[in-house]
Design a protein around this motif. Structure first.
Motif, PDB file in Angstrom:
ATOM      1  N   VAL A  29       0.849  -1.202   0.000  1.00 16.23           N
ATOM      2  CA  VAL A  29       0.000   0.000   0.000  1.00 16.23           C
ATOM      3  C   VAL A  29       0.881   1.248   0.000  1.00 16.23           C
ATOM      4  N   GLU A  30       1.849   1.263   0.896  1.00 16.98           N
ATOM      5  CA  GLU A  30       2.723   2.431   1.015  1.00 16.98           C
ATOM      6  C   GLU A  30       3.456   2.722  -0.296  1.00 16.98           C
ATOM      7  N   GLU A  31       3.974   1.666  -0.926  1.00 18.47           N
ATOM      8  CA  GLU A  31       4.731   1.855  -2.161  1.00 18.47           C
ATOM      9  C   GLU A  31       3.818   2.314  -3.309  1.00 18.47           C
ATOM     10  N   THR A  32       2.597   1.770  -3.371  1.00 10.32           N
ATOM     11  CA  THR A  32       1.640   2.182  -4.404  1.00 10.32           C
ATOM     12  C   THR A  32       1.383   3.677  -4.294  1.00 10.32           C
ATOM     13  N   LEU A  33       1.143   4.134  -3.071  1.00 10.16           N
ATOM     14  CA  LEU A  33       0.865   5.563  -2.859  1.00 10.16           C
ATOM     15  C   LEU A  33       2.093   6.401  -3.222  1.00 10.16           C
ATOM     16  N   LYS A  34       3.255   5.909  -2.843  1.00  6.89           N
ATOM     17  CA  LYS A  34       4.502   6.629  -3.130  1.00  6.89           C
ATOM     18  C   LYS A  34       4.710   6.791  -4.639  1.00  6.89           C
ATOM     19  N   CYS A  35       4.301   5.766  -5.404  1.00  4.59           N
ATOM     20  CA  CYS A  35       4.496   5.796  -6.861  1.00  4.59           C
ATOM     21  C   CYS A  35       3.351   6.531  -7.574  1.00  4.59           C
ATOM     22  N   GLY A  36       2.411   7.092  -6.820  1.00  5.17           N
ATOM     23  CA  GLY A  36       1.312   7.826  -7.448  1.00  5.17           C
ATOM     24  C   GLY A  36       0.178   6.938  -7.918  1.00  5.17           C
ATOM     25  N   GLY A  37       0.160   5.670  -7.495  1.00  7.37           N
ATOM     26  CA  GLY A  37      -0.921   4.773  -7.878  1.00  7.37           C
ATOM     27  C   GLY A  37      -2.095   4.866  -6.916  1.00  7.37           C
ATOM     28  N   HIS A  38      -3.185   4.235  -7.293  1.00  8.53           N
ATOM     29  CA  HIS A  38      -4.373   4.162  -6.436  1.00  8.53           C
ATOM     30  C   HIS A  38      -4.282   2.841  -5.661  1.00  8.53           C
ATOM     31  N   ALA A  39      -4.193   2.939  -4.332  1.00  9.98           N
ATOM     32  CA  ALA A  39      -4.111   1.726  -3.512  1.00  9.98           C
ATOM     33  C   ALA A  39      -5.501   1.378  -3.002  1.00  9.98           C
ATOM     34  N   GLN A  40      -5.996   0.216  -3.420  1.00 10.04           N
ATOM     35  CA  GLN A  40      -7.297  -0.240  -2.942  1.00 10.04           C
ATOM     36  C   GLN A  40      -7.063  -1.375  -1.940  1.00 10.04           C
ATOM     37  N   GLY A  41      -7.426  -1.138  -0.699  1.00 10.36           N
ATOM     38  CA  GLY A  41      -7.264  -2.176   0.322  1.00 10.36           C
ATOM     39  C   GLY A  41      -8.473  -3.090   0.290  1.00 10.36           C
ATOM     40  N   ALA A  42      -8.213  -4.406   0.395  1.00 10.29           N
ATOM     41  CA  ALA A  42      -9.336  -5.343   0.325  1.00 10.29           C
ATOM     42  C   ALA A  42      -9.506  -6.123   1.618  1.00 10.29           C
ATOM     43  N   TYR A  93     -15.504  -6.386  10.724  1.00  5.70           N
ATOM     44  CA  TYR A  93     -15.282  -5.880   9.367  1.00  5.70           C
ATOM     45  C   TYR A  93     -15.186  -4.355   9.343  1.00  5.70           C
ATOM     46  N   VAL A  94     -16.009  -3.702  10.162  1.00  7.76           N
ATOM     47  CA  VAL A  94     -15.947  -2.238  10.226  1.00  7.76           C
ATOM     48  C   VAL A  94     -14.594  -1.804  10.794  1.00  7.76           C
ATOM     49  N   GLU A  95     -14.139  -2.535  11.792  1.00  7.05           N
ATOM     50  CA  GLU A  95     -12.822  -2.271  12.371  1.00  7.05           C
ATOM     51  C   GLU A  95     -11.737  -2.393  11.286  1.00  7.05           C
ATOM     52  N   MET A  96     -11.860  -3.444  10.458  1.00  2.00           N
ATOM     53  CA  MET A  96     -10.890  -3.634   9.365  1.00  2.00           C
ATOM     54  C   MET A  96     -10.940  -2.452   8.405  1.00  2.00           C
ATOM     55  N   GLY A  97     -12.143  -1.991   8.098  1.00  3.63           N
ATOM     56  CA  GLY A  97     -12.305  -0.831   7.209  1.00  3.63           C
ATOM     57  C   GLY A  97     -11.578   0.381   7.771  1.00  3.63           C
ATOM     58  N   LYS A  98     -11.735   0.591   9.081  1.00  3.21           N
ATOM     59  CA  LYS A  98     -11.079   1.733   9.743  1.00  3.21           C
ATOM     60  C   LYS A  98      -9.564   1.608   9.640  1.00  3.21           C
ATOM     61  N   THR A  99      -9.077   0.388   9.894  1.00  2.00           N
ATOM     62  CA  THR A  99      -7.631   0.170   9.836  1.00  2.00           C
ATOM     63  C   THR A  99      -7.111   0.482   8.435  1.00  2.00           C
ATOM     64  N   LEU A 100      -7.832  -0.023   7.410  1.00  2.00           N
ATOM     65  CA  LEU A 100      -7.392   0.227   6.035  1.00  2.00           C
ATOM     66  C   LEU A 100      -7.372   1.730   5.745  1.00  2.00           C
ATOM     67  N   GLU A 101      -8.418   2.422   6.175  1.00  2.00           N
ATOM     68  CA  GLU A 101      -8.463   3.856   5.912  1.00  2.00           C
ATOM     69  C   GLU A 101      -7.303   4.573   6.585  1.00  2.00           C
ATOM     70  N   SER A 102      -6.987   4.136   7.798  1.00  4.13           N
ATOM     71  CA  SER A 102      -5.888   4.797   8.513  1.00  4.13           C
ATOM     72  C   SER A 102      -4.539   4.507   7.846  1.00  4.13           C
ATOM     73  N   MET A 103      -4.496   3.440   7.044  1.00  7.11           N
ATOM     74  CA  MET A 103      -3.256   3.149   6.310  1.00  7.11           C
ATOM     75  C   MET A 103      -3.122   4.038   5.073  1.00  7.11           C
ATOM     76  N   GLY A 104      -4.161   4.795   4.767  1.00  4.28           N
ATOM     77  CA  GLY A 104      -4.090   5.730   3.648  1.00  4.28           C
ATOM     78  C   GLY A 104      -4.599   5.198   2.321  1.00  4.28           C
ATOM     79  N   VAL A 105      -5.331   4.081   2.326  1.00  2.90           N
ATOM     80  CA  VAL A 105      -5.825   3.538   1.052  1.00  2.90           C
ATOM     81  C   VAL A 105      -6.787   4.527   0.387  1.00  2.90           C
ATOM     82  N   ASN A 106      -6.878   4.452  -0.942  1.00  2.00           N
ATOM     83  CA  ASN A 106      -7.752   5.350  -1.690  1.00  2.00           C
ATOM     84  C   ASN A 106      -9.181   4.826  -1.786  1.00  2.00           C
ATOM     85  N   SER A 107      -9.346   3.523  -1.624  1.00  2.00           N
ATOM     86  CA  SER A 107     -10.685   2.932  -1.626  1.00  2.00           C
ATOM     87  C   SER A 107     -10.602   1.598  -0.891  1.00  2.00           C
TER      88      SER A 107
END
Ligand code: CO
Length: 458
Positions: A128-141, A155-169
């Protein structure tokens, strides 16, 4: 409200229905039209495509990606990445993960959907971090599964964690097609009220729930769904693009899809499908609806694997016992989602337990590695007696397994020397060493044949 549609015919539908055997030539002629269809993105790379290009189609996967990018100029290109496992089945060190992401984006990928089979997000952090660094869209699943320990809150907790990691979707990935319409409604409602990033649903039509589930997810706030052009839809693939487009528009949603272009795309793929039916590459079994998966809560693909395995051992009469043992093994292992590679590991262990007449008399090296912690953290508790039995005094890994791996990219590049013509070749080699070696050799031979042919002609 606008709903984005991701077309999967080049990747997931291709993988689910015909074992990823479509060659570049099979779809080259329709790429420009696909670019004009109005898709939010086209899933075209990653998953099993990489392996299949090298192993069966004698194609360089990187070259395939570049060739797709040349023809698809506007639409976003999407790939599927198994986090720290990349496109393989084991964990790679971080330097390889970073290089792989860099080159995927450099060669044409816009969106990377990244998941971990155990939803252990430490295993997707680097990608995820590298995708964002390269200007890509990181989608966490989030891999969707059902068990006594998996619930809405988790699952909601997982969603929160993904968002806090900076994913785009965030994508809810229902690989077995067992997410029901009401569960989808509740899940997307809950996620929508918790996270801000766009939400995506990826499901399969395996159990027949797919299209209804997509509609209910959209009603609850899902922003994007995955579909496959109709001749390559249904069964173990995604619900049909045209059908969902029709239904969503009737319900008052907008999509950017152009119906005449969808028809052109569908007409193009009709003879391609016919070719695979004729050759036996498309077994009509996968086109049907498999409701047993709802009863046993195990994916359709896993069920057919179990049947094949038992048949081979002349023990098909033990199927009922194995089907009862499967959820027990899954419980002992802390309820892993039944997705590759966990589905295979759990299925084989359940069959072994039944066939040997004693539970865990024999344990595969994969299950041992899982118990040790090499795949990441189990969603629930692994049975303590089983840990003791399998590991003895050996210590379990509680940290991130990749932290124990040394960087290998530069070292491998040096070792390969001239055999690798590019960094992409080095990555291909690291991912699948034996097949890569064979592929490089064949590529060289093909070239020298072309050279000698040209010389003879002159
Ligand atoms: Co899928």
């Amino acid at each position: 409200m606008k709903i984005g549609i991701t077309e999967t015919v080049l990747r997931d539908a291709n993988q689910s229905l015909i074992a990823t055997r479509m060659s570049f030539e099979d779809f080259e002629g329709i790429l420009e039209a696909m670019d004009n269809a109005g898709y939010a993105s086209i899933e075209c790379w990653g998953g099993a495509t990489f392996d299949s290009c090298l192993r069966y189609l004698s194609e360089d996967p990187w070259e395939r990606l570049r060739k797709i990018r040349q023809k698809v100029k506007k639409t976003k290109l999407q790939m599927l990445l198994r986090g720290q496992n990349l496109l393989g089945y084991k964990h790679y060190p971080d330097d390889v993960v970073r290089k792989f992401v860099q080159h995927s984006i450099k060669n044409g990928i816009d969106i990377i959907r990244i998941f971990d089979a155990l939803n252990d997000f430490r295993n997707i952090e680097v990608a995820v971090e590298e995708t964002l660094k390269c200007g890509g869209h990181a989608q966490g699943a989030i891999c969707y599964t059902t068990s006594p320990i998996h619930n809405l809150e988790k699952y909601v907790e997982m969603g929160k964690t993904l968002e806090s990691m900076g994913v785009n979707s965030i994508c809810v990935k229902d690989m077995a097609g067992i997410l029901g319409p009401q569960e989808a409604y509740d899940l997307f409602k809950a996620l929508k009220s918790t996270v801000k990033v766009p939400l995506v649903l990826h499901t399969h039509s395996t159990t027949g729930l797919g299209p209804i589930t997509c509609v209910k997810a959209v009603e609850a706030g899902c922003d994007r769904i995955d579909t496959a052009i109709s001749v390559f839809s249904g069964g173990t693939a995604q619900p049909a693009t045209e059908t969902l487009n029709y239904a969503l528009k009737q319900m008052g949603y907008e999509t950017d899809l152009k119906e005449d272009v969808l028809k052109e795309i569908n007409d193009f793929f009709r003879p391609v499908k016919e070719k695979f039916i004729q050759s036996g590459g498309l077994n009509t079994y996968v086109m049907g609806t498999e409701t047993d998966a709802l009863k046993y809560q195990i994916p359709g693909g896993m069920l057919s694997n179990l049947i094949a395995q038992l048949k081979q051992q002349n023990a098909l009469d033990k199927l009922d016992e194995v089907l009862l043992e499967t959820p027990r093994v899954r419980k002992d292992l802390g309820y892993p989602p039944l997705v590759t590679p966990m589905s295979q590991m759990v299925g084989v262990q359940a069959a072994t337990n039944v066939l040997l007449g004693e539970r865990y008399k024999s344990v595969s090296k994969e299950v041992k590695a899982y118990i040790k912690g090499e795949y990441g953290k189990a969603p629930g508790e692994i049975d303590p007696d089983l840990i003791k039995k399998v590991l003895g005094d050996e210590e379990r890994i509680t940290g991130r397994f990749a932290d124990t791996l040394e960087p290998i990219f530069e070292k491998t590049k040096k070792e390969l020397g001239d055999i690798a013509e590019s960094d992409e070749d080095v990555l291909t080699y690291i991912a699948f060493p034996q097949i890569a070696e064979k592929f490089f050799k064949e590529r060289e031979e093909k070239r020298s044949r072309v050279v000698s042919y040209t010389i003879t002609k002159m």
